[in-house]
Scaffold this motif. Sequence first.
Motif, mmCIF file in Angstrom:
data_model
loop_
_atom_site.group_PDB
_atom_site.id
_atom_site.type_symbol
_atom_site.label_atom_id
_atom_site.label_comp_id
_atom_site.label_asym_id
_atom_site.label_seq_id
_atom_site.Cartn_x
_atom_site.Cartn_y
_atom_site.Cartn_z
ATOM 1 N N HIS A 98 0.882 -1.302 -0.071
ATOM 2 C CA HIS A 98 -0.178 -0.008 -0.053
ATOM 3 C C HIS A 98 0.840 1.255 0.137
ATOM 4 N N PRO A 99 1.666 1.597 -1.271
ATOM 5 C CA PRO A 99 2.536 2.505 -1.084
ATOM 6 C C PRO A 99 1.756 4.183 -0.858
ATOM 7 N N ASP A 105 7.697 5.125 -2.940
ATOM 8 C CA ASP A 105 7.775 3.646 -2.751
ATOM 9 C C ASP A 105 7.302 2.883 -3.654
ATOM 10 N N TYR A 106 6.260 3.153 -4.662
ATOM 11 C CA TYR A 106 5.907 2.397 -5.679
ATOM 12 C C TYR A 106 7.110 2.259 -6.859
ATOM 13 N N ASN A 109 10.106 0.063 -5.953
ATOM 14 C CA ASN A 109 9.502 -1.252 -5.996
ATOM 15 C C ASN A 109 9.721 -1.650 -7.400
ATOM 16 N N TYR A 118 13.164 -0.764 1.862
ATOM 17 C CA TYR A 118 11.773 0.382 1.914
ATOM 18 C C TYR A 118 11.818 0.758 3.409
ATOM 19 N N THR A 281 -6.396 5.262 -1.702
ATOM 20 C CA THR A 281 -5.126 5.056 -2.506
ATOM 21 C C THR A 281 -4.893 3.623 -2.873
ATOM 22 N N ASN A 283 -4.290 -0.251 -3.139
ATOM 23 C CA ASN A 283 -3.471 -1.302 -2.389
ATOM 24 C C ASN A 283 -3.099 -2.653 -3.514
ATOM 25 N N PHE A 284 -2.176 -2.582 -3.689
ATOM 26 C CA PHE A 284 -1.694 -3.422 -4.581
ATOM 27 C C PHE A 284 -1.899 -5.150 -4.119
#
Length: 330
Positions: A98-99, A105-106, A109, A118, A281, A283-284
């Motif tokens: 959840h960046p 962050d994203y 990655n 991270y 936002t 969440n992957f």
Amino acid sequence: MNHFGRLFQMTLFGESHGSSVGVVLDGVPAGLPLTEKDFQADLLRRKSGGLGTTPRIEADEILLETGIFEGKTTGAPIMIRFLNQNTRSKDYTQLLAHPRPSHADYVANVKYQGFQDYRGGGAFSGRLTLGLVSAGVIAKKILNKYVFSTTIINLGGNTVPSEFDKVLRDVVLEKDSIGGIVEIRVANVLAGLGEPYFDSLESTISHLLFSVGGVKGVSFGAGFSGVTLKGSAFNDLIIDASGKTKTNHNGGINGGISNGNELIVSVFVKPTPSIGKPQQTFNFQSNQIEELVIEGRHDAAIILRAQVVLEACVAIALADAYLIHKAYKD
């Protein structure tokens, strides 16, 4: 990458929650007086603790590892380190899936395929600016008589300094953040620094400034406000044999080369992306938009501590240009 400079060379290293962060400098002239005390004033300017800054307090004790002997530089590479001692890595575990919006962050990655550190932003953390500030201290020693003056001229859209404290208190209560504009002025700059085109003084200064996380705009002299002026008004008329100009809309640079007038640089620093306010936002992990509440300790206005970092960047670029200019003359 992590390297900058032609003659005054700098390499940053470390991560926010690793063992240490720091900088390696090469090309520093031998015989320059240098001790730990020389760094204290600028490191204190960067330190947190005031209104609107992060509660994370580090000792920031400087370790001068190499390149200095009996209080003077030796001409060998200088390695400077700072230990990381006040870390809370657990605050960042959720950010893998959840960046944080508008943070690195994203993209980190994606670029490093999940192998990046991270914790605390890793290599993208503002913690690494300790190396920049340290390099700036040495750069200013090389520049000697250059006088730096750095101020915030806009905080969250407010241009009245007496109202800045209220602006900060309000945004802290809202668990939000604000940005602003820093103005850096440098007096006594030698004429002739910088190269045409790719190593113009604007290019090298901007290169370093945009390397600082959060910087989204850089301008020189009148900057974007110059759009309202015609050429007859924008032109800086030369008024004496030293090259002094009546106005300074060009910010002390013509053709990419310093003209001997005061250097003026303005820098826009965006609001800190890490805020306590809930945000919706992606969440992957769940593959859907969800509420993100960012834990950890963050600055409501990173611009407060960034002032000295931005000043250091200008000093580093000028020191490199100065040494190149000196080498040509010699």
